[in-house]
Structures are given as C-alpha cells and as structure tokens.
Design an enzyme around this catalytic site. Structure first.
Site, PDB file in Angstrom:
ATOM      1  N   HIS A  16     -57.681 -87.061  17.785  1.00  0.00           N
ATOM      2  CA  HIS A  16     -56.450 -86.707  17.075  1.00  0.00           C
ATOM      3  C   HIS A  16     -56.614 -86.957  15.570  1.00  0.00           C
ATOM      4  O   HIS A  16     -56.186 -86.148  14.746  1.00  0.00           O
ATOM      5  CB  HIS A  16     -55.263 -87.536  17.591  1.00  0.00           C
ATOM      6  CG  HIS A  16     -54.889 -87.269  19.018  1.00  0.00           C
ATOM      7  ND1 HIS A  16     -54.743 -88.282  19.950  1.00  0.00           N
ATOM      8  CD2 HIS A  16     -54.620 -86.113  19.684  1.00  0.00           C
ATOM      9  CE1 HIS A  16     -54.388 -87.742  21.120  1.00  0.00           C
ATOM     10  NE2 HIS A  16     -54.316 -86.441  20.991  1.00  0.00           N
ATOM     11  N   LYS A  41     -36.826 -87.278  31.272  1.00  0.00           N
ATOM     12  CA  LYS A  41     -37.815 -88.007  32.055  1.00  0.00           C
ATOM     13  C   LYS A  41     -37.693 -89.495  31.751  1.00  0.00           C
ATOM     14  O   LYS A  41     -37.813 -89.903  30.588  1.00  0.00           O
ATOM     15  CB  LYS A  41     -39.230 -87.525  31.711  1.00  0.00           C
ATOM     16  CG  LYS A  41     -39.511 -86.146  32.252  1.00  0.00           C
ATOM     17  CD  LYS A  41     -41.008 -85.868  32.283  1.00  0.00           C
ATOM     18  CE  LYS A  41     -41.260 -84.438  32.726  1.00  0.00           C
ATOM     19  NZ  LYS A  41     -42.453 -83.863  32.091  1.00  0.00           N
ATOM     20  N   ARG A  91     -60.400 -78.499  22.715  1.00  0.00           N
ATOM     21  CA  ARG A  91     -61.714 -79.091  23.000  1.00  0.00           C
ATOM     22  C   ARG A  91     -62.638 -78.156  23.748  1.00  0.00           C
ATOM     23  O   ARG A  91     -63.842 -78.295  23.693  1.00  0.00           O
ATOM     24  CB  ARG A  91     -61.534 -80.362  23.846  1.00  0.00           C
ATOM     25  CG  ARG A  91     -60.958 -81.506  23.069  1.00  0.00           C
ATOM     26  CD  ARG A  91     -60.296 -82.508  23.979  1.00  0.00           C
ATOM     27  NE  ARG A  91     -59.106 -81.925  24.550  1.00  0.00           N
ATOM     28  CZ  ARG A  91     -58.067 -82.612  24.977  1.00  0.00           C
ATOM     29  NH1 ARG A  91     -58.093 -83.921  24.943  1.00  0.00           N
ATOM     30  NH2 ARG A  91     -57.019 -82.007  25.470  1.00  0.00           N
ATOM     31  N   SER A 128     -56.662 -88.389  25.615  1.00  0.00           N
ATOM     32  CA  SER A 128     -55.795 -89.541  25.886  1.00  0.00           C
ATOM     33  C   SER A 128     -55.853 -89.910  27.363  1.00  0.00           C
ATOM     34  O   SER A 128     -55.854 -91.096  27.713  1.00  0.00           O
ATOM     35  CB  SER A 128     -54.346 -89.234  25.501  1.00  0.00           C
ATOM     36  OG  SER A 128     -54.238 -89.002  24.128  1.00  0.00           O
TER      37      SER A 128
HETATM   38  P1  ADP Z   1     -50.074 -82.766  24.486  1.00  0.00           P
HETATM   39  O1  ADP Z   1     -49.505 -83.752  25.438  1.00  0.00           O
HETATM   40  O2  ADP Z   1     -49.060 -81.918  23.765  1.00  0.00           O
HETATM   41  O3  ADP Z   1     -51.240 -81.919  24.987  1.00  0.00           O
HETATM   42  P2  ADP Z   1     -51.895 -84.596  23.172  1.00  0.00           P
HETATM   43  O4  ADP Z   1     -51.367 -85.829  22.563  1.00  0.00           O
HETATM   44  O5  ADP Z   1     -52.702 -84.744  24.424  1.00  0.00           O
HETATM   45  O6  ADP Z   1     -50.651 -83.650  23.341  1.00  0.00           O
HETATM   46  O7  ADP Z   1     -52.760 -83.786  22.118  1.00  0.00           O
HETATM   47  C1  ADP Z   1     -52.203 -83.291  20.914  1.00  0.00           C
HETATM   48  C2  ADP Z   1     -53.120 -82.212  20.351  1.00  0.00           C
HETATM   49  O8  ADP Z   1     -54.377 -82.793  20.002  1.00  0.00           O
HETATM   50  C3  ADP Z   1     -53.439 -81.064  21.309  1.00  0.00           C
HETATM   51  O9  ADP Z   1     -53.489 -79.852  20.579  1.00  0.00           O
HETATM   52  C4  ADP Z   1     -54.803 -81.419  21.840  1.00  0.00           C
HETATM   53  O10 ADP Z   1     -55.518 -80.262  22.244  1.00  0.00           O
HETATM   54  C5  ADP Z   1     -55.436 -82.050  20.611  1.00  0.00           C
HETATM   55  N1  ADP Z   1     -56.527 -82.957  20.925  1.00  0.00           N
HETATM   56  C6  ADP Z   1     -56.527 -83.976  21.804  1.00  0.00           C
HETATM   57  N2  ADP Z   1     -57.729 -84.604  21.842  1.00  0.00           N
HETATM   58  C7  ADP Z   1     -58.522 -83.941  20.948  1.00  0.00           C
HETATM   59  C8  ADP Z   1     -59.891 -84.084  20.529  1.00  0.00           C
HETATM   60  N3  ADP Z   1     -60.706 -85.003  21.060  1.00  0.00           N
HETATM   61  N4  ADP Z   1     -60.349 -83.249  19.562  1.00  0.00           N
HETATM   62  C9  ADP Z   1     -59.532 -82.278  19.056  1.00  0.00           C
HETATM   63  N5  ADP Z   1     -58.249 -82.086  19.417  1.00  0.00           N
HETATM   64  C10 ADP Z   1     -57.744 -82.902  20.356  1.00  0.00           C
END
Ligand code: ADP
Length: 160
Positions: A16, A41, A91, A128
């Site tokens: 992120h 939720k 990713r 995550s």
């Molecule tokens: P959501 O629950 O909306 O998917 P996340 O918190 O999991 O949100 O992720 C937020 C954004 O960051 C998403 O666009 C996700 O694809 C991107 N993201 C998560 N991990 C990575 C990573 N390792 N590299 C690049 N982008 C990432």
C-alpha cells in the site's frame, strides 16, 4: 489534483505504501487514504477507527497525505474530499479484472476516473489477508509493515 486511495488497509502494508509514494509523484496536491467500511457489518466501524489511528501515526510526517474514514459509496467520499481521481493498485491478472470492473462501475455512476498502478514485482505477493494469516499463526510480520520512518522516506523520495 488530489487522488483518493480507498481500501480496508487491515493492515496497511508496504505494498500500500508503494502505491501512495508513487501516487504522490503523479498527484501534486496529495493523496487522501480512505478507509471504507460498511456500517451494517458489526465491528467494521471499530476496525476502521483502529486502521485510521494507525494510518495517522504512520503518515504524521508526510503533509501531503490525509486520512479519512468513510461509509457509503467510494465515489461520494472521493468527491466530498475534493479528489479528482481514484487511485488503486493491482498485483496480478485477477486483481486487474476486479479493479477494472470496479473502475468501470465507478465511472458509470459518477464520471470519476480511476488510475491503477501495477504492484512492483517484489511487492506483488504482499496482501493484507496474507499478513493476517501469518499473524494468526504467530509469524513475525514486521518486515511487511511500514514504520513512520519508512513512510517519510518513501514519500519524500517521490516528490511531485
Ligand atoms: P480492498 O479491501 O478495497 O481490496 P485493500 O486494503 O486490500 O482494499 O487494498 C487497497 C488497494 O491497494 C487495492 O487497490 C489493492 O489492489 C491495492 N494493493 C494491495 N496490496 C498491494 C500491493 N502489494 N501492491 C500494490 N497494490 C496493492
């Protein structure tokens, strides 16, 4: 222009952070990290509150990054915070398809564009949910999670 970077960030990883740092190079007016939750939720508002407190701590030294919690539509939260574009990362091909349909839907309902950045190869395996799974099994996940110092270093190095 400001960009709105929405997600659940549970937790906020170095993947992120890389999107935020690279986004700052593209969007000179800064980035709003939006922590979305669904008020229907149970427990989600509390989780979003904890994520926000952690993000405030991480980005205290980075003036062009703001933190917001929101429920409801991402496009509404983005517009309300003055952002002109949504920022997301992907990713792999599965992410890319999912992100594309989200971006299409958001564009259809609001006209707002989404800019998607491809994960750097070394960060592509990081999610995550992987961190949560490792944590659950008492694995030391600290190398996947940024410190406030990492945030300053990454973001200052990527000035617009
Ligand atoms: P959501 O629950 O909306 O998917 P996340 O918190 O999991 O949100 O992720 C937020 C954004 O960051 C998403 O666009 C996700 O694809 C991107 N993201 C998560 N991990 C990575 C990573 N390792 N590299 C690049 N982008 C990432």
């Amino acid at each position: 222009m400001k960009a709105f970077f929405p997600g659940s960030f549970d937790p906020f990883t170095k993947g992120h952070l890389d999107i935020v740092a690279r986004g700052l190079k593209l969007f000179a007016d800064g980035i709003i990290i939006g922590i979305g939750y669904n008020e229907h939720k149970p427990g989600r508002a509390e989780a979003a509150g904890r994520a926000a407190a952690e993000l405030e701590r991480l980005f205290e030294g980075v003036p062009r990054v703001e933190i917001k919690i929101y429920d409801g539509l991402t496009v509404d939260a983005a517009a309300a915070s003055g952002a002109g574009v949504i920022l997301r990362g992907f990713r792999n091909a599965i992410d890319a398809e999912y992100e594309r349909s989200l971006a299409d839907a958001n564009h259809m309902i609001s006209g707002l564009e989404t800019v998607m950045l491809a994960a750097r190869p070394e960060l592509a395996p990081l999610s995550s949910s992987m961190v949560r799974e490792l944590l659950h099994n008492d694995y030391d996940v600290s190398r996947f999670l940024p410190t406030p110092q990492d945030c300053i270093r990454a973001c200052e190095g990527e000035k617009a």
